[in-house]
Motif scaffolding. Structure first.
Motif, short mmCIF file in Angstrom:
data_model
loop_
_atom_site.label_atom_id
_atom_site.label_comp_id
_atom_site.label_asym_id
_atom_site.label_seq_id
_atom_site.Cartn_x
_atom_site.Cartn_y
_atom_site.Cartn_z
N SER A 56 -23.73 24.86 49.94
CA SER A 56 -23.33 23.92 51.29
C SER A 56 -23.73 22.20 50.47
O SER A 56 -23.66 21.54 51.13
CB SER A 56 -24.92 25.09 51.88
OG SER A 56 -25.93 24.88 51.28
N HIS A 57 -25.05 22.16 49.50
CA HIS A 57 -24.90 21.08 49.12
C HIS A 57 -24.76 21.50 47.80
O HIS A 57 -25.34 21.37 47.18
CB HIS A 57 -26.41 20.82 49.80
CG HIS A 57 -26.46 20.00 50.37
ND1 HIS A 57 -26.91 21.39 51.74
CD2 HIS A 57 -27.38 19.31 51.60
CE1 HIS A 57 -26.66 21.17 53.20
NE2 HIS A 57 -27.36 20.18 52.83
N VAL A 58 -24.19 19.28 47.41
CA VAL A 58 -23.89 19.63 45.63
C VAL A 58 -24.61 17.73 45.35
O VAL A 58 -24.53 16.80 46.33
CB VAL A 58 -23.42 19.21 45.44
CG1 VAL A 58 -22.42 18.90 43.77
CG2 VAL A 58 -21.88 21.00 45.56
N SER A 59 -25.64 17.29 44.27
CA SER A 59 -26.02 16.44 44.42
C SER A 59 -25.76 15.86 43.42
O SER A 59 -25.60 15.89 42.48
CB SER A 59 -27.22 16.31 45.03
OG SER A 59 -27.98 14.99 44.29
N VAL A 60 -25.04 14.73 42.50
CA VAL A 60 -24.96 14.24 41.00
C VAL A 60 -25.77 12.26 40.98
O VAL A 60 -25.19 12.15 42.29
CB VAL A 60 -23.15 14.49 41.42
CG1 VAL A 60 -22.90 16.02 41.44
CG2 VAL A 60 -22.82 13.74 42.35
N SER A 61 -25.19 12.20 40.05
CA SER A 61 -25.59 10.53 39.85
C SER A 61 -24.49 10.13 39.82
O SER A 61 -23.51 10.66 39.49
CB SER A 61 -26.58 10.70 38.88
OG SER A 61 -27.31 11.31 38.44
N GLU A 62 -24.07 8.66 40.12
CA GLU A 62 -23.08 8.06 40.01
C GLU A 62 -22.52 8.08 38.53
O GLU A 62 -23.59 7.79 37.57
CB GLU A 62 -23.57 6.83 40.37
CG GLU A 62 -21.85 5.43 41.14
CD GLU A 62 -22.66 4.04 41.71
OE1 GLU A 62 -23.61 4.37 41.63
OE2 GLU A 62 -21.68 3.99 42.59
N GLY B 142 -18.30 24.27 54.61
CA GLY B 142 -18.71 22.86 54.39
C GLY B 142 -19.78 22.29 52.98
O GLY B 142 -20.32 23.60 53.02
N THR B 143 -19.26 21.49 52.48
CA THR B 143 -20.45 21.27 51.02
C THR B 143 -20.44 20.10 51.37
O THR B 143 -19.85 19.00 51.23
CB THR B 143 -19.13 21.53 49.24
OG1 THR B 143 -18.95 22.83 49.47
CG2 THR B 143 -20.70 20.85 48.69
N ILE B 144 -22.05 19.15 51.62
CA ILE B 144 -21.71 18.17 51.09
C ILE B 144 -22.18 16.98 50.39
O ILE B 144 -22.98 18.01 49.32
CB ILE B 144 -23.28 17.82 52.38
CG1 ILE B 144 -23.27 18.24 54.04
CG2 ILE B 144 -23.80 16.81 52.27
CD1 ILE B 144 -23.94 18.39 55.16
N LEU B 145 -21.98 16.49 49.52
CA LEU B 145 -22.20 16.29 48.35
C LEU B 145 -23.30 14.30 48.35
O LEU B 145 -22.50 14.47 49.63
CB LEU B 145 -20.09 15.23 47.66
CG LEU B 145 -20.47 14.76 46.53
CD1 LEU B 145 -21.71 15.67 45.35
CD2 LEU B 145 -19.57 14.01 46.00
N ARG B 146 -24.17 14.58 47.74
CA ARG B 146 -25.07 13.43 47.34
C ARG B 146 -24.62 12.92 46.86
O ARG B 146 -24.55 13.42 45.59
CB ARG B 146 -26.13 13.85 47.76
CG ARG B 146 -27.85 13.09 48.04
CD ARG B 146 -28.51 13.38 47.88
NE ARG B 146 -29.65 12.66 47.62
CZ ARG B 146 -30.69 12.85 46.58
NH1 ARG B 146 -31.03 13.07 46.22
NH2 ARG B 146 -31.65 11.40 46.51
#
Lengths: 114, 116
Positions: free
Chosen positions: A9-15, A107-111
Motif C-alpha cells: 500500500s505504501h513504498v518509500s525510496v530515496s531519490e 493503489g500504491t502510494i510512492l514516497r
C-alpha cells in the motif's frame, strides 16, 4: 472474474534509487494490463500498457513493467526515482471476455525521500 | 487519444439533494464508463453507458441512485440522487479508445463531491 492485487500500500525510496511497485493479477481471459499514476488533486495518467505484444513494456518518465504469465505478475520498475515520481500508482487489468471493463488495484502510494 | 471534459470539477451539496455530472468527449465512442473513488480508496466501476440502450450497473449500484443518460456518442451524464455524506467521493468518466484487443482508457479530471 478478474482481480488485481497490489502487494504494497505504501513504498518509500530515496531519490536516485530504484523503484519497484508490485502487482499480481487474476483473469480467466488473456489480459490487458495497465499502470496509471495519480498525482495529488490531478487526473489519472497512463504510464504504460501491456496488450499481448512484447512482455517488457516501456512507458513514460522512465518506467517499465514486465508481464510474467507464469507468475501472473506485472511489476512496475524505474531505475532511479525522482522527487516528481511521488504519487499514487494503480495497476489495472481488463480483458475482452469481460467487456474490456477495467478493474483497479487498491493503489500504491510512492514516497520519494530527498 | 481522447480528451474528456467533466463538469462540475467540484461541488458541495446538501444531503437529500441530487447532482448531475456531465461528461463530454472530443470524439465518438461506443462505451463510456463511470467510476467512483471514495476517499483514500481505489476506483470502483459504477456502470457502463452505451448509446441507445440502458446503462449496465455493477453489483452494489442501482439505477434509482445513479441514473445515467447517454443521448449521443460524445456525451453522458451521471446523477447522484438523494445524496448522503457517504456519497462524498470523486466521480470519474472514462472512455475506451482503440481496437477491442488494444483498448486504452482515458479519464476525465473527475468531479470532487462533498455532501454535507
Amino acid at each position: 472474474a478478474q482481480s488485481v492485487t497490489q502487494l504494497d500500500s505504501h513504498v518509500s525510496v530515496s531519490e536516485g534509487t530504484p523503484v519497484l511497485l508490485r502487482c499480481n493479477y487474476s483473469s480467466s481471459y488473456s489480459p490487458s494490463l495497465f499502470w496509471y499514476v495519480q498525482h495529488p488533486n490531478k487526473g489519472l495518467q497512463l504510464l504504460l500498457k501491456y496488450t499481448s505484444a512484447a512482455t517488457l513494456v516501456k512507458g513514460i518518465n522512465g518506467f517499465e513493467a514486465e508481464f510474467k504469465k507464469s507468475e501472473t505478475s506485472f511489476h512496475l520498475t524505474k531505475p532511479s526515482a525522482h522527487m516528481s515520481d511521488a504519487a499514487e500508482y494503480f495497476c489495472v487489468v481488463s480483458a475482452r471476455g469481460y467487456g474490456n471493463k477495467l478493474v483497479f488495484g487498491a493503489g500504491t502510494i510512492l514516497r520519494v525521500k530527498s | 487519444s481522447a480528451v474528456i471534459s467533466q463538469k462540475p470539477s467540484r461541488d458541495i451539496c446538501q444531503r437529500g439533494t441530487s447532482l448531475t455530472i456531465q461528461c463530454q468527449v472530443d470524439s465518438q465512442v461506443t462505451m463510456m464508463f463511470w467510476y467512483r473513488q471514495q476517499p483514500g480508496q481505489s476506483l470502483t466501476l459504477i456502470a457502463t453507458a452505451n448509446q441507445g440502450s440502458e446503462a449496465t450497473y455493477e453489483s452494489g449500484f442501482v439505477i434509482d441512485k445513479f441514473p445515467i443518460s447517454r443521448p449521443n456518442l460524445t456525451f453522458s451524464t451521471l446523477t447522484v440522487s438523494n445524496m448522503s455524506p457517504e456519497d462524498s467521493s470523486i466521480y470519474l468518466c472514462s472512455v475506451g479508445v482503440g481496437r477491442a484487443t488494444n483498448t486504452e482508457a482515458f479519464f476525465g479530471q473527475g468531479t470532487r463531491l462533498t455532501v454535507v
